[in-house]
Design an enzyme around this catalytic site. Structure first.
Site, mmCIF file in Angstrom:
data_model
loop_
_atom_site.group_PDB
_atom_site.id
_atom_site.type_symbol
_atom_site.label_atom_id
_atom_site.label_comp_id
_atom_site.label_asym_id
_atom_site.label_seq_id
_atom_site.Cartn_x
_atom_site.Cartn_y
_atom_site.Cartn_z
ATOM 1 N N TRP A 191 -4.305 40.956 -12.736
ATOM 2 C CA TRP A 191 -3.678 42.279 -12.749
ATOM 3 C C TRP A 191 -2.166 42.153 -12.806
ATOM 4 C CZ3 TRP A 191 -0.104 44.820 -9.771
ATOM 5 C CH2 TRP A 191 -0.005 46.201 -9.943
ATOM 6 N N HIS A 192 -1.630 41.165 -12.091
ATOM 7 C CA HIS A 192 -0.187 41.004 -12.036
ATOM 8 C C HIS A 192 0.393 40.440 -13.328
ATOM 9 C CE1 HIS A 192 -0.663 41.623 -7.681
ATOM 10 N NE2 HIS A 192 0.612 41.942 -7.698
ATOM 11 N N GLY A 193 -0.368 39.692 -14.075
ATOM 12 C CA GLY A 193 0.205 39.153 -15.303
ATOM 13 C C GLY A 193 -0.786 38.338 -16.097
#
Length: 487
Positions: free
Chosen positions: A321-323
């Site tokens: 989700w973050h990257g």
């Protein structure tokens, strides 16, 4: 638009003033128009992505409420597929392309995906997850479908938290968008104070530390030992001040209009365990994963092995989700492993505390737990901040190179000042970090603003003007983007 840009104060003042000037029936339209302008200040055409998400989820919500039986699940899956599909197309296409081509090369296949000109829309993961939470809650019967298309669009696009959260739930936000709100001097004052504190975190600390962190992590091979450790610790402070500063400004801006957003941070570096850290850090995201992924997977109400796999799965997804990069995947898995190891060693650590008599010294035991948690979190930040896996590996393998020598060399104030100067760390930034620490200590005991409200008038206004003046001194016309905008 960036909260720390010179234009935002004028935007905020105009939006808030007209919000209270307009009759209640027109306020949703005004806020929606302001939110569209706020988002379109980045890349105007990407407003169409939000329009697609809003249209799909609005229609699906109405459909789910009118249906019964197994077909509801298929409608839910269609909506989730559309949301995740948009997220995957814009955020993960090149990650997929890169890894598929690497696998094809390893197998000696001649295979590649076409190169596309894709720029990641700002805050895509945030408003996608917020829209998904609405659909899931309607499916579960916890939320009535919103019939006012404009209000639903505002729920997804509400400008204070549109780009970087908090990720709201429909039960908290939707009804507030329908309710009339009157101007309240006390509430407006509380919102402005929170915005001031958030701006202090962003401008006086996060933006000042960015230069040091970027310099060291930009060319890590030029540094070893103490410089790498200091840059890593400073990144932990930078990302905390950057993201919690955004959340404070968002919550404060919304509060001035009478709309309450959920708390997103609660002094996370005072945590005594990794599980507590995730109850304090990015609360809106951690609770989202808890309610919509961890619990549906079975949570802790399953076998020991399955429980641990659930934890690893949640943090693997959190990393993605973050990257779209392996460094984020490893960062997520590392936090999952921290939790698994913590569960497996709970009894051993309790016995060890008893044997060492540490359980008789609760303050010392708490300090050790807090320091240990901070070290583990800071180590994981290396993967979060590093551009590539080889870069992260280099930093980790050189963290202690020459460390005894570097510490010995800091044998005088002049030597320490030279070291800080070499890393472009000013005394004003260190003082700002000290102010942050004092503020967070006070927040642990009671509301910072309640504490300040008990001080004499001269002290109160001295603090407000002091923070404002400090922000102006450190303010840059070239506003630095918030770190979480890329997510």
């Amino acid at each position: 638009m960036v909260f720390s840009s010179p234009h935002f104060p004028f935007f905020f003042a105009i939006v808030t003033a007209l919000y209270f000037t307009l009759p209640h029936r027109f306020r949703w339209a005004w806020l929606l128009a302001a939110s569209c302008y706020f988002y379109m200040a980045f890349i105007p055409i990407y407003i169409l992505i939000l329009a697609f998400t809003i249209a799909v989820d609005y229609l699906v919500g109405l459909r789910l409420e009118s249906m019964c039986g197994r077909r509801r699940k298929w409608v839910l899956l269609i909506s989730l597929g559309a949301n995740v599909g948009v997220l995957a197309a814009f955020k993960y296409y090149y990650f997929l392309k890169e890894n598929m081509e690497a696998a094809a090369a390893f197998l000696d296949w001649n295979y590649s995906l076409p190169a596309l000109s894709i720029i990641l829309p700002l805050g895509l993961s945030f408003h996608t997850f917020q829209s998904m939470s609405y659909i899931i809650e309607v499916y579960r019967g916890n939320q009535l479908a919103e019939r006012h298309l404009g209000v639903f669009a505002l729920y997804v696009m509400y400008y204070p938290q549109l780009v970087a959260g908090p990720i709201e739930r429909p039960q908290n936000l939707l009804h507030q968008l329908h309710e009339p709100h009157t101007f309240d001097y006390v509430r407006v004052g509380e919102g402005l104070k929170l915005m001031l504190w958030g701006m202090f975190k962003k401008v006086a600390i996060a933006d000042q530390l960015a230069g040091t962190v970027d310099m060291v992590y930009g060319i890590p091979s030029g540094y070893t030992g103490l410089a790498l450790i200091v840059a890593t610790v400073l990144f932990g402070i930078q990302i905390y001040c950057d993201f919690s500063g955004y959340s404070d400004i968002a919550i404060g801006a919304s509060k001035t209009m009478g709309i309450d957003l959920m708390q997103n941070f609660r002094q996370p570096y005072f945590s005594r365990s990794i599980s507590e850290f995730w109850r304090r850090w990015h609360i809106s995201l951690s609770t989202w994963f808890r309610d919509y992924l961890y619990i549906p997977l079975g949570g802790s109400h399953t076998s020991r092995g399955r429980h641990q796999m659930n934890l690893l799965m949640v943090f693997l997804v959190s990393g993605l989700w973050h990257g779209a990069s392996w460094v984020f995947v490893i960062w997520g898995i590392l936090h999952g492993l921290y939790l698994v190891v913590s569960l497996r060693t709970a009894e051993v650590r309790t016995r060890l505390a008893h044997v060492t008599k540490l359980d008789r010294l609760p303050v010392l035991r708490s300090a050790v737990a807090m320091a240990s948690t901070f070290i583990l979190v800071s180590f994981a930040w290396i993967f979060f901040r590093a551009e590539t896996l080889p870069q992260a590996t280099y930093i980790i393998s050189h963290l202690f190179d020459g460390l005894p020598r570097d510490l010995v060399n800091l044998n005088s104030p002049a030597a320490a000042e030279a070291f800080l100067s070499g890393l472009k760390i000013s005394k004003y930034t260190l003082l700002a970090i000290l102010v942050l620490l004092v503020g967070d200590v006070l927040q642990e005991r009671e509301s910072l603003w309640q504490w300040i409200s008990k001080r004499p008038t001269v002290v109160r206004w001295g603090l407000y003007y002091g923070l404002g003046f400090w922000i102006l001194l450190r303010f840059s016309a070239q506003a630095k983007q918030f770190i979480y905008f890329q997510f």
